[in-house]
Design a protein around this motif. Sequence first.
Motif, PDB file in Angstrom:
ATOM      1  N   LEU A  49      -8.377   1.334 -28.239  1.00  7.52           N
ATOM      2  CA  LEU A  49      -9.622   0.621 -28.515  1.00  7.52           C
ATOM      3  C   LEU A  49      -9.552  -0.802 -27.980  1.00  7.52           C
ATOM      4  O   LEU A  49      -8.591  -1.529 -28.243  1.00  7.52           O
ATOM      5  CB  LEU A  49      -9.888   0.590 -30.016  1.00  7.52           C
ATOM      6  N   VAL A  50     -10.562  -1.175 -27.202  1.00  7.51           N
ATOM      7  CA  VAL A  50     -10.730  -2.541 -26.709  1.00  7.51           C
ATOM      8  C   VAL A  50     -12.172  -2.934 -26.988  1.00  7.51           C
ATOM      9  O   VAL A  50     -13.016  -2.089 -27.293  1.00  7.51           O
ATOM     10  CB  VAL A  50     -10.393  -2.662 -25.199  1.00  7.51           C
ATOM     11  N   ARG A  51     -12.479  -4.213 -26.880  1.00 12.41           N
ATOM     12  CA  ARG A  51     -13.809  -4.719 -27.241  1.00 12.41           C
ATOM     13  C   ARG A  51     -14.668  -4.929 -26.013  1.00 12.41           C
ATOM     14  O   ARG A  51     -14.320  -5.716 -25.133  1.00 12.41           O
ATOM     15  CB  ARG A  51     -13.642  -6.043 -27.998  1.00 12.41           C
ATOM     16  N   ASP A  52     -15.781  -4.226 -25.918  1.00 14.48           N
ATOM     17  CA  ASP A  52     -16.783  -4.449 -24.875  1.00 14.48           C
ATOM     18  C   ASP A  52     -17.489  -5.758 -25.232  1.00 14.48           C
ATOM     19  O   ASP A  52     -18.039  -5.896 -26.319  1.00 14.48           O
ATOM     20  CB  ASP A  52     -17.767  -3.280 -24.874  1.00 14.48           C
ATOM     21  N   CYS A  53     -17.475  -6.711 -24.334  1.00 14.08           N
ATOM     22  CA  CYS A  53     -18.055  -8.035 -24.612  1.00 14.08           C
ATOM     23  C   CYS A  53     -19.404  -8.242 -23.940  1.00 14.08           C
ATOM     24  O   CYS A  53     -19.879  -9.375 -23.848  1.00 14.08           O
ATOM     25  CB  CYS A  53     -17.083  -9.123 -24.168  1.00 14.08           C
ATOM     26  N   SER A  54     -20.031  -7.169 -23.488  1.00 14.33           N
ATOM     27  CA  SER A  54     -21.299  -7.300 -22.770  1.00 14.33           C
ATOM     28  C   SER A  54     -22.418  -7.874 -23.641  1.00 14.33           C
ATOM     29  O   SER A  54     -23.381  -8.409 -23.101  1.00 14.33           O
ATOM     30  CB  SER A  54     -21.724  -5.955 -22.187  1.00 14.33           C
ATOM     31  N   ASN A  55     -22.275  -7.799 -24.949  1.00 15.64           N
ATOM     32  CA  ASN A  55     -23.310  -8.356 -25.823  1.00 15.64           C
ATOM     33  C   ASN A  55     -22.968  -9.767 -26.322  1.00 15.64           C
ATOM     34  O   ASN A  55     -23.677 -10.313 -27.146  1.00 15.64           O
ATOM     35  CB  ASN A  55     -23.585  -7.421 -27.008  1.00 15.64           C
ATOM     36  N   PHE A  56     -21.909 -10.360 -25.791  1.00 20.67           N
ATOM     37  CA  PHE A  56     -21.575 -11.749 -26.129  1.00 20.67           C
ATOM     38  C   PHE A  56     -22.481 -12.673 -25.308  1.00 20.67           C
ATOM     39  O   PHE A  56     -22.750 -12.406 -24.142  1.00 20.67           O
ATOM     40  CB  PHE A  56     -20.120 -12.067 -25.793  1.00 20.67           C
ATOM     41  N   ARG A  57     -22.901 -13.759 -25.913  1.00 19.66           N
ATOM     42  CA  ARG A  57     -23.748 -14.733 -25.222  1.00 19.66           C
ATOM     43  C   ARG A  57     -23.027 -15.230 -23.961  1.00 19.66           C
ATOM     44  O   ARG A  57     -21.846 -15.551 -24.003  1.00 19.66           O
ATOM     45  CB  ARG A  57     -24.050 -15.907 -26.141  1.00 19.66           C
ATOM     46  N   ALA A  58     -23.732 -15.241 -22.861  1.00 20.24           N
ATOM     47  CA  ALA A  58     -23.270 -15.733 -21.550  1.00 20.24           C
ATOM     48  C   ALA A  58     -22.308 -14.784 -20.837  1.00 20.24           C
ATOM     49  O   ALA A  58     -21.811 -15.117 -19.772  1.00 20.24           O
ATOM     50  CB  ALA A  58     -22.649 -17.128 -21.663  1.00 20.24           C
ATOM     51  N   LEU A  59     -22.045 -13.608 -21.399  1.00 21.54           N
ATOM     52  CA  LEU A  59     -21.211 -12.625 -20.715  1.00 21.54           C
ATOM     53  C   LEU A  59     -22.080 -11.430 -20.318  1.00 21.54           C
ATOM     54  O   LEU A  59     -23.138 -11.222 -20.881  1.00 21.54           O
ATOM     55  CB  LEU A  59     -20.047 -12.175 -21.601  1.00 21.54           C
ATOM     56  N   ASP A  60     -21.582 -10.649 -19.370  1.00 22.91           N
ATOM     57  CA  ASP A  60     -22.330  -9.471 -18.946  1.00 22.91           C
ATOM     58  C   ASP A  60     -21.456  -8.229 -19.087  1.00 22.91           C
ATOM     59  O   ASP A  60     -20.448  -8.254 -19.788  1.00 22.91           O
ATOM     60  CB  ASP A  60     -22.853  -9.648 -17.519  1.00 22.91           C
ATOM     61  N   ASN A  61     -21.826  -7.159 -18.408  1.00 26.04           N
ATOM     62  CA  ASN A  61     -21.117  -5.884 -18.585  1.00 26.04           C
ATOM     63  C   ASN A  61     -19.809  -5.805 -17.801  1.00 26.04           C
ATOM     64  O   ASN A  61     -19.307  -4.720 -17.569  1.00 26.04           O
ATOM     65  CB  ASN A  61     -22.029  -4.714 -18.216  1.00 26.04           C
ATOM     66  N   SER A  62     -19.266  -6.950 -17.427  1.00 24.66           N
ATOM     67  CA  SER A  62     -17.980  -6.940 -16.724  1.00 24.66           C
ATOM     68  C   SER A  62     -16.865  -7.591 -17.548  1.00 24.66           C
ATOM     69  O   SER A  62     -15.823  -7.926 -17.001  1.00 24.66           O
ATOM     70  CB  SER A  62     -18.111  -7.622 -15.360  1.00 24.66           C
ATOM     71  N   TYR A  63     -17.090  -7.737 -18.846  1.00 19.14           N
ATOM     72  CA  TYR A  63     -16.076  -8.387 -19.684  1.00 19.14           C
ATOM     73  C   TYR A  63     -15.634  -7.480 -20.830  1.00 19.14           C
ATOM     74  O   TYR A  63     -16.449  -6.833 -21.477  1.00 19.14           O
ATOM     75  CB  TYR A  63     -16.606  -9.696 -20.265  1.00 19.14           C
ATOM     76  N   VAL A  64     -14.329  -7.492 -21.056  1.00 21.57           N
ATOM     77  CA  VAL A  64     -13.735  -6.726 -22.148  1.00 21.57           C
ATOM     78  C   VAL A  64     -12.635  -7.587 -22.758  1.00 21.57           C
ATOM     79  O   VAL A  64     -12.018  -8.406 -22.068  1.00 21.57           O
ATOM     80  CB  VAL A  64     -13.193  -5.362 -21.631  1.00 21.57           C
ATOM     81  N   ARG A  65     -12.419  -7.428 -24.046  1.00 19.70           N
ATOM     82  CA  ARG A  65     -11.373  -8.194 -24.729  1.00 19.70           C
ATOM     83  C   ARG A  65     -10.282  -7.239 -25.191  1.00 19.70           C
ATOM     84  O   ARG A  65     -10.556  -6.184 -25.757  1.00 19.70           O
ATOM     85  CB  ARG A  65     -11.956  -8.938 -25.926  1.00 19.70           C
ATOM     86  N   ILE A  66      -9.030  -7.634 -24.918  1.00 21.58           N
ATOM     87  CA  ILE A  66      -7.884  -6.841 -25.365  1.00 21.58           C
ATOM     88  C   ILE A  66      -7.057  -7.683 -26.329  1.00 21.58           C
ATOM     89  O   ILE A  66      -7.014  -8.900 -26.221  1.00 21.58           O
ATOM     90  CB  ILE A  66      -7.004  -6.362 -24.190  1.00 21.58           C
ATOM     91  N   ALA A  67      -6.413  -7.017 -27.256  1.00 29.91           N
ATOM     92  CA  ALA A  67      -5.557  -7.690 -28.232  1.00 29.91           C
ATOM     93  C   ALA A  67      -4.097  -7.565 -27.816  1.00 29.91           C
ATOM     94  O   ALA A  67      -3.696  -6.585 -27.198  1.00 29.91           O
ATOM     95  CB  ALA A  67      -5.743  -7.080 -29.611  1.00 29.91           C
ATOM     96  N   VAL A  68      -3.327  -8.577 -28.175  1.00 33.23           N
ATOM     97  CA  VAL A  68      -1.875  -8.543 -27.983  1.00 33.23           C
ATOM     98  C   VAL A  68      -1.290  -7.852 -29.205  1.00 33.23           C
ATOM     99  O   VAL A  68      -1.525  -8.276 -30.331  1.00 33.23           O
ATOM    100  CB  VAL A  68      -1.301  -9.971 -27.847  1.00 33.23           C
ATOM    101  N   LYS A  69      -0.553  -6.784 -28.968  1.00 33.22           N
ATOM    102  CA  LYS A  69       0.016  -6.011 -30.075  1.00 33.22           C
ATOM    103  C   LYS A  69       1.505  -5.840 -29.872  1.00 33.22           C
ATOM    104  O   LYS A  69       2.141  -6.655 -29.211  1.00 33.22           O
ATOM    105  CB  LYS A  69      -0.700  -4.672 -30.173  1.00 33.22           C
ATOM    106  N   SER A  70       2.065  -4.763 -30.406  1.00 32.25           N
ATOM    107  CA  SER A  70       3.496  -4.499 -30.252  1.00 32.25           C
ATOM    108  C   SER A  70       3.806  -4.088 -28.820  1.00 32.25           C
ATOM    109  O   SER A  70       2.914  -3.705 -28.060  1.00 32.25           O
ATOM    110  CB  SER A  70       3.923  -3.361 -31.194  1.00 32.25           C
ATOM    111  N   ARG A  71       5.054  -4.136 -28.431  1.00 33.98           N
ATOM    112  CA  ARG A  71       5.442  -3.766 -27.075  1.00 33.98           C
ATOM    113  C   ARG A  71       5.002  -2.337 -26.757  1.00 33.98           C
ATOM    114  O   ARG A  71       4.484  -2.082 -25.671  1.00 33.98           O
ATOM    115  CB  ARG A  71       6.966  -3.917 -26.906  1.00 33.98           C
ATOM    116  N   ASN A  72       5.180  -1.410 -27.675  1.00 38.65           N
ATOM    117  CA  ASN A  72       4.768  -0.031 -27.415  1.00 38.65           C
ATOM    118  C   ASN A  72       3.269   0.082 -27.169  1.00 38.65           C
ATOM    119  O   ASN A  72       2.839   0.767 -26.249  1.00 38.65           O
ATOM    120  CB  ASN A  72       5.202   0.895 -28.557  1.00 38.65           C
TER     121      ASN A  72
END
Length: 87
Positions: A49-72
């Motif tokens: 699961l990653v975050r689609d950021c296309s509905n964030f103000r000033a962003l479009d459908n080319s942005y996604v947010r990833i979280a830093v998690k465990s090495r695995n």
Amino acid sequence: RLIAREKRYIEKYLEKCGIKFFPSAANYYLLKVADAGELVVRLRNKGILVRDCSNFRALDNSYVRIAVKSRNHNKMLMKELSELCAG
């Protein structure tokens, strides 16, 4: 220290794949990709699961947010991102 180490790992992989990312002091990254919606669906189908950021103000459908998690978890995400970038 764990987060800092994992952030370096992720940054190295993103640079290697040629994926544009924005430096972050937090435990996530904003990525610029060709089609965030398609990427989100493809990763979700792989159980990632990653975050689609296309509905964030000033962003479009080319942005996604990833979280830093465990090495695995980070390895799984980087593997899928590199396969998507290659094909």
